[in-house]
Design a protein around this motif. Structure first.
Motif, mmCIF file in Angstrom:
data_model
loop_
_atom_site.group_PDB
_atom_site.id
_atom_site.type_symbol
_atom_site.label_atom_id
_atom_site.label_comp_id
_atom_site.label_asym_id
_atom_site.label_seq_id
_atom_site.Cartn_x
_atom_site.Cartn_y
_atom_site.Cartn_z
ATOM 1 N N GLU A 86 0.827 -1.205 0.000
ATOM 2 C CA GLU A 86 0.000 0.000 0.000
ATOM 3 C C GLU A 86 0.860 1.253 0.000
ATOM 4 O OE1 GLU A 86 -2.926 0.101 3.052
ATOM 5 O OE2 GLU A 86 -3.869 -1.797 2.480
ATOM 6 N N VAL A 87 1.979 1.222 0.738
ATOM 7 C CA VAL A 87 2.851 2.390 0.796
ATOM 8 C C VAL A 87 3.475 2.652 -0.563
ATOM 9 C CG1 VAL A 87 5.024 3.243 1.753
ATOM 10 C CG2 VAL A 87 3.330 2.237 3.256
ATOM 11 N N VAL A 88 3.870 1.574 -1.250
ATOM 12 C CA VAL A 88 4.522 1.723 -2.555
ATOM 13 C C VAL A 88 3.521 2.150 -3.627
ATOM 14 C CG1 VAL A 88 5.742 0.491 -4.387
ATOM 15 C CG2 VAL A 88 6.341 0.079 -1.996
ATOM 16 N N GLU A 89 2.316 1.561 -3.607
ATOM 17 C CA GLU A 89 1.355 1.790 -4.675
ATOM 18 C C GLU A 89 0.530 3.057 -4.474
ATOM 19 O OE1 GLU A 89 -1.019 -1.687 -4.879
ATOM 20 O OE2 GLU A 89 0.596 -2.974 -5.617
ATOM 21 N N LYS A 90 0.182 3.362 -3.239
ATOM 22 C CA LYS A 90 -0.717 4.481 -2.994
ATOM 23 C C LYS A 90 -0.366 5.152 -1.677
ATOM 24 C CE LYS A 90 -5.644 5.618 -2.553
ATOM 25 N NZ LYS A 90 -7.022 5.076 -2.498
ATOM 26 N N ILE A 91 -0.292 6.468 -1.708
ATOM 27 C CA ILE A 91 0.024 7.240 -0.514
ATOM 28 C C ILE A 91 -1.279 7.799 0.054
ATOM 29 C CG2 ILE A 91 1.297 9.201 0.400
ATOM 30 C CD1 ILE A 91 3.206 8.924 -1.946
ATOM 31 N N ASP A 140 -4.796 7.044 5.598
ATOM 32 C CA ASP A 140 -5.364 5.822 6.185
ATOM 33 C C ASP A 140 -4.305 4.735 6.307
ATOM 34 O OD1 ASP A 140 -7.842 6.991 6.379
ATOM 35 O OD2 ASP A 140 -8.570 6.199 4.467
ATOM 36 N N THR A 141 -3.445 4.638 5.321
ATOM 37 C CA THR A 141 -2.371 3.643 5.368
ATOM 38 C C THR A 141 -1.442 3.920 6.536
ATOM 39 O OG1 THR A 141 -2.455 3.349 2.973
ATOM 40 C CG2 THR A 141 -0.461 2.623 4.093
ATOM 41 N N LEU A 142 -1.124 5.192 6.748
ATOM 42 C CA LEU A 142 -0.246 5.560 7.856
ATOM 43 C C LEU A 142 -0.886 5.217 9.203
ATOM 44 C CD1 LEU A 142 2.468 6.847 8.505
ATOM 45 C CD2 LEU A 142 1.322 9.054 8.650
ATOM 46 N N LYS A 143 -2.192 5.440 9.323
ATOM 47 C CA LYS A 143 -2.897 5.085 10.555
ATOM 48 C C LYS A 143 -2.859 3.588 10.799
ATOM 49 C CE LYS A 143 -6.136 8.994 10.354
ATOM 50 N NZ LYS A 143 -7.567 9.396 10.193
ATOM 51 N N SER A 147 8.664 0.336 10.409
ATOM 52 C CA SER A 147 9.354 1.621 10.570
ATOM 53 C C SER A 147 9.925 2.081 9.240
ATOM 54 C CB SER A 147 10.469 1.488 11.612
ATOM 55 O OG SER A 147 9.948 1.185 12.897
ATOM 56 N N ASP A 148 10.487 1.134 8.477
ATOM 57 C CA ASP A 148 10.995 1.473 7.143
ATOM 58 C C ASP A 148 9.857 1.911 6.223
ATOM 59 O OD1 ASP A 148 13.531 0.823 7.959
ATOM 60 O OD2 ASP A 148 13.482 -1.213 7.149
ATOM 61 N N ALA A 149 8.690 1.265 6.363
ATOM 62 C CA ALA A 149 7.540 1.647 5.543
ATOM 63 C C ALA A 149 7.095 3.072 5.870
ATOM 64 C CB ALA A 149 6.391 0.662 5.766
ATOM 65 N N ILE A 150 7.151 3.441 7.144
ATOM 66 C CA ILE A 150 6.804 4.811 7.539
ATOM 67 C C ILE A 150 7.786 5.802 6.923
ATOM 68 C CG2 ILE A 150 6.657 6.399 9.499
ATOM 69 C CD1 ILE A 150 5.606 4.076 11.171
ATOM 70 N N ASN A 151 9.079 5.448 6.930
ATOM 71 C CA ASN A 151 10.085 6.331 6.327
ATOM 72 C C ASN A 151 9.845 6.486 4.827
ATOM 73 O OD1 ASN A 151 11.386 6.671 8.799
ATOM 74 N ND2 ASN A 151 12.759 4.946 8.471
ATOM 75 N N VAL A 152 9.469 5.387 4.165
ATOM 76 C CA VAL A 152 9.159 5.467 2.732
ATOM 77 C C VAL A 152 7.953 6.375 2.501
ATOM 78 C CG1 VAL A 152 8.353 4.143 0.744
ATOM 79 C CG2 VAL A 152 10.167 3.219 2.196
ATOM 80 N N TYR A 153 6.948 6.224 3.362
ATOM 81 C CA TYR A 153 5.746 7.056 3.251
ATOM 82 C C TYR A 153 6.099 8.536 3.393
ATOM 83 C CZ TYR A 153 1.209 9.071 4.524
ATOM 84 O OH TYR A 153 0.100 9.856 4.593
#
Length: 319
Positions: free
Chosen positions: A159-164, A167-170, A234-240
């Motif tokens: 989800e992080v890669v495909e769409k920002i 809601d994903t962050l939550k 945590s890495d996904a949050i940094n990517v976001y």
């Protein structure tokens, strides 16, 4: 409900509270499922274990070990869901050299049934060994929750890669919080299993204590796995955050291009009037309207061509 299991031949029968008082408490497993107060009191009187030790804790994820004179009390949660609700069911295990008492809810009956299948049909299973079976099955059940965490973590990454989206962050923060709670329980369980080595021979024979070494290793491995998934989130949050920052930078760059372009157009089109005003000329000649139109068109087209060649106006840059 009280089930009395003979640890010698694995025979089982359901008993009423008054029948427990006449039962010989030797190599017996008293299994209480959703017990009433009378059933708890009957088992407490028969085993001389305080009734408060046998009551199921009301706190979610409660982990505790009591080593009393001649017996031990274990509070161990069975994790039902760690991805959303953090639901767990408590299990109380009281054990000594002569008896085993378990208090649990009916939702954990599948684990108890598996433990009964592991018991020997040809020789006596010491209560401490059955205690090991119970703890080991609960710890093995954690892998079901770990598989769910792995699947959900992979989904969050996609989800992080495909769409920002916010809601994903939550979802990521909520899952990470659940992982912290789960990891805390795993640490407590790991410490409990390690402290079982402190049981004396009146509580647990040395052979049974060595069985928990494998369980301790499994809990250590599970702690490391959950910690790895937390790092992935945590890495996904940094990517976001990087994606959001890049999007803002592109928006600012696009706005800068527009402002710069309009500034050039304004400067070029107002230049003749500025020169005329500077020299005190009230009217800038009798220039043909065609020449003026061509000059304005060139003043618009030339900066546009320059910006285009710099690759600042492509759709890829402004998305």
């Amino acid at each position: 409900m009280i089930h009395a299991v003979n640890l010698g031949d694995n025979t089982e029968k359901t008993m009423e509270p008054q029948e427990v008082k006449a039962l010989s408490i030797s190599n017996v497993w008293l299994e209480l499922v959703d017990p009433t107060e009378n059933e708890l009191q009957a088992v407490s009187d028969a085993t001389q274990v305080a009734i408060n030790f046998l009551r199921l804790p009301k706190t979610e994820g409660y982990v505790n070990l009591r080593l009393e004179q001649g017996f031990g009390i274990i509070n161990f949660p069975v994790m039902q869901d760690v991805t959303s609700t953090k639901k767990s069911y408590p299990v109380v295990v009281a054990f000594s050299k002569n008896f085993l008492v378990t208090v649990a809810k009916k939702e954990t009956q599948s684990i108890v049934n598996t433990v009964k299948e592991r018991m020997s049909k040809s020789k006596i299973d010491p209560p401490a060994q059955v205690t090991y079976f119970i703890i080991d099955e609960i710890v093995s059940n954690h892998y079901i929750q770990i598989e769910k965490l792995e699947s959900l973590t992979a989904k969050m990454e996609e989800e992080v890669v495909e769409k920002i989206s916010s809601d994903t962050l939550k979802k990521i923060f909520k899952l990470k919080s659940n992982m912290i709670s789960f990891n805390k329980i795993l640490w407590y369980e790991r410490g409990l299993v390690f402290n079982l080595r402190k049981c004396d021979d009146d509580c647990m024979v040395s052979k049974a204590r060595t069985l928990f070494d494998g369980t301790h290793e499994e809990l250590t491995r599970q702690v490391d796995i959950v910690e790895t998934y937390r790092e992935i989130l945590s890495d996904a949050i940094n990517v976001y955050l990087s994606a959001i920052s890049n999007k803002i930078n592109l928006s600012i760059k696009g706005l800068t291009v527009v402002i710069f372009y309009l500034t050039i157009v304004t400067t070029v089109t107002s230049f003749p009037n500025t020169v005329a005003t500077f020299f005190g000329i009230s009217q800038f000649g009798n220039t043909s309207i065609i020449i003026i139109a061509v000059a304005i068109a060139l003043s618009i087209a030339l900066p546009f061509i320059w910006l285009w060649r710099k690759d600042w106006l492509t759709l890829k840059r402004l998305e």
